[in-house]
Design an enzyme around this catalytic site. Structure first.
Site, PDB file in Angstrom:
ATOM      1  N   HIS A 135       0.096  -0.039  -9.966  1.00 28.56           N
ATOM      2  CA  HIS A 135      -0.386  -0.906  -9.037  1.00 28.56           C
ATOM      3  C   HIS A 135      -0.788  -2.133 -10.138  1.00 28.56           C
ATOM      4  CE1 HIS A 135      -3.256  -1.019  -5.461  1.00 28.56           C
ATOM      5  NE2 HIS A 135      -2.906  -2.561  -5.974  1.00 28.56           N
ATOM      6  N   GLU A 194      -3.520   7.331  -5.203  1.00 28.50           N
ATOM      7  CA  GLU A 194      -3.432   6.613  -6.749  1.00 28.50           C
ATOM      8  C   GLU A 194      -4.618   7.233  -7.461  1.00 28.50           C
ATOM      9  OE1 GLU A 194      -3.592   2.279  -6.185  1.00 28.50           O
ATOM     10  OE2 GLU A 194      -1.360   2.274  -5.557  1.00 28.50           O
ATOM     11  N   ARG A 215       0.997  -1.233   0.012  1.00 29.82           N
ATOM     12  CA  ARG A 215      -0.042   0.018  -0.015  1.00 29.82           C
ATOM     13  C   ARG A 215       0.872   1.141  -0.002  1.00 29.82           C
ATOM     14  NH1 ARG A 215      -3.332  -2.698  -1.382  1.00 29.82           N
ATOM     15  NH2 ARG A 215      -5.750  -3.159  -0.774  1.00 29.82           N
TER      16      ARG A 215
END
Length: 322
Positions: A283, A264, A235
């Protein structure tokens, strides 16, 4: 004739919801999709009257949950739970599920790939050759991978999979977690301070909690080796981004390879992302055809189970059944 149940899918990282629709149709449930990048107000509107919510990355807040007074379950299409108000769901006796084991090999492979791309200058030299520069000396001379120590922050299933892969390269592996449990792997468990001091590479595999947020701050980077790199596939907020930028500027560490960011998506206009020793992927660590199939089928089955009154797998707040 309308379906017996309605299930909101807040967002997704795949082209359609056909897998989810097929699984949920077995219990006469229809899928309602939120519009792309829906904000809280849009999700509140979409959640009105639904019987279940399934979410990938969207924030399932108290307001979204309150919009669905008949909500019987909330399913996370993934592992981490930081985008769901689990405490509030628990107070309403709503079971929350996740899929904790669906992408372990993918994330472990990605972490190792990022590590090697940095240690062996692969990403940098590839970029150089694409710009017409064929110069071995443009990059620093790397260390032999088997001479290095990998430190794992977090030692769950993914961390253990990374350890196994790293040992195949001959690396020494150390790890830290809250329990000190090595889960029978024989891995040397150390304190966080020792991890910082002794690791040539630190790979992050811990959940984001109040305790771990910004675990890697300015003080942590100053304790790392100046030759060390950090890899994050967990994360983004586990790293204090401003502290990381300062650490790179001050050469407190040698490089970073990141698959996750806070926020993000990140602002790619930031000069940080053009740094020669920064590797970034969007990601993407979790994804493969197999992992997506496992994730979507299992999450949809969890929702279907709860809708028809069954206890299901991977309920993260089992106290709702007490």
């Amino acid at each position: 004739m309308s379906a017996k149940y309605r299930v909101l899918i807040t967002d997704r990282a795949w082209p359609d919801c056909e897998v989810e629709k097929q699984e949920l149709a077995r219990v006469d449930a229809e899928v309602i999709e939120a519009p792309p990048e829906a904000d809280e107000a849009a999700l509140v509107e979409c959640a009105s009257g639904v019987d279940a919510i399934a979410t990938c990355w969207a924030q399932v807040t108290q307001a979204v949950i309150d919009a669905a007074p008949d909500c019987k379950t909330i399913a996370r299409l993934g592992i981490g739970l930081d985008n769901i108000d689990v405490a509030y769901a628990t107070s309403l006796k709503i079971p929350v599920t996740n899929v904790p084991d669906y992408c372990i090999p993918e994330v472990a492979d990605h972490a190792i790939g990022l590590m090697l791309a940095s240690l062996r200058n692969i990403a940098f030299l590839n970029q150089q050759t694409k710009q017409g520069i064929y110069d071995l000396s443009a990059a620093p001379v790397p260390r032999r991978v088997s001479s290095l120590t990998l430190g794992l922050f977090g030692f769950g299933l993914t961390g253990q999979a990374v350890a196994e892969r790293a040992r195949a390269f001959g690396m020494q592996v150390i790890a830290t977690n809250s329990s000190g449990n090595d889960y029978g792997t024989g891995t040397r468990m150390v304190s966080f301070e020792e991890l910082l001091e002794h690791s040539d590479v630190i790979s992050i595999h811990a959940p984001l909690t109040e305790a771990t947020q910004h675990q890697f701050d300015a003080a942590a980077f100053q304790k790392m080796k100046s030759t060390a790199i950090i890899v994050n596939t967990a994360r983004g907020a586990l790293i204090d981004f401003d502290a990381l930028k300062a650490a790179m500027k001050n050469e407190d560490i040698s490089g970073a390879a990141l698959d996750v960011f806070d926020p993000e998506p990140p602002d790619l206009s930031d000069p940080f992302f053009q740094h020669d020793r920064i590797i970034s992927t969007p990601h993407a660590a979790f994804i493969s055809q197999e992992s997506l199939d496992e994730l979507r089928q299992q999450a949809a089955r969890q929702v279907a189970d709860v809708l028809v009154g069954k206890k299901t797998s991977n309920v993260v707040n089992p106290e709702v059944y007490e």
